[in-house]
Design a protein around this motif. Sequence first.
Motif: not given
Length: 381
Positions: A43-58
Amino acid sequence: MDTTAFLRWLNDTMASKIASANKRIIRFQSRADYRRFIRKWSEMKQSLPPLNDVQQMPIIQAISCPLPMEAALPRFAERIWIEEDCRIDLHAVSQKPVASVSDKGIPWGVQQIKAPQAWSMTTGYRVKVGVIDTGIDFSHPDLRQSIARGINLLNRSMLPHDDNGHGTHIAGTIAAANQPHGMIGVAPRASIYPVKAFDHNGSAYVSDIILGIDWCVRNKMDIINMSFGMKTRSKSLLNAVLSAHHAGIVVVASSGNDSKRRTIDYPARYAQTISVSATTRFRRIAPFSNRGPFVDIYAPGDRIVSAWMGGRYHQMSGTSMATSHVSGAIALLLAYRPGLSPAEIKAVLRRSMQPLRGRIVPRNAGELDVMRMLQAVDRKR
């Protein structure tokens, strides 16, 4: 855990662009915390660009992102673990071009482990081998029959094309299938699934490897070939290896090329892998190879000729090359006796090894022998 507060802290820390920021792996102690984080992050990465650099590892309930080591986490410290997202390197020590493969297209290592004698009983048919490496040359005539689509973790919109050569070389030893004109590998009817995690320089992050293992687990590989390693222990990488092991996947890893006598690289050092060191054509331990009590089996790794980019061939040396022989042999074994567990396969390999030559040989050390391996699994029934 206050997920929103954690995400805002993460965003602010990543946005600060601190010069010392390196990639870190953040693992959540609670699966519920991880799931809440992923939901909120989406939800938040659209409005907070730095969070787009987060890579998930389920596969390990974790994320990877650029983060300074000195970043303080007083409010969240008890709910997460942080470790460095280290660089990891391929295990080859030398390479040079060669014109062709000799011995009727069967390289000396494939001959030495007695794979050709087994082909009347097993060719590795339909065994799925995930090769986490630099990709593969999809147009190589010796590999066309053996390649599945795989995945490119560095650019998901592209096929995992090889821009280094190492991955193509590994794939050739495992499953090349073009004897009349080119070469033939250990298990010519096995299926190679290239998982491109390494760049053109042969370098990757631990997080890339974890994503590769995750893909292999989700796509039900039978074997994962890992011809690479690092000196430092990673709890995150161990957790990913454990997940593959529990899923029934055989993880085969190279020991490293530092001539060490008492230690080997990670992930080969983890008990849940089959760790491989290299021999010469004289059945002696290769001078460059790590060796010792953590090694499960030895296999040909010195001056190995295999496929290369552009339809060519290269000679390479390293524990990487030894590992591909073992992965091919396990493919033969799994096609011959489906359903064996990783632990059973390791036991069969260790029970059927050929004695090594040389003055100083580690205790209980031996070289891969495919025919003895198949005989050993027959005796077990």
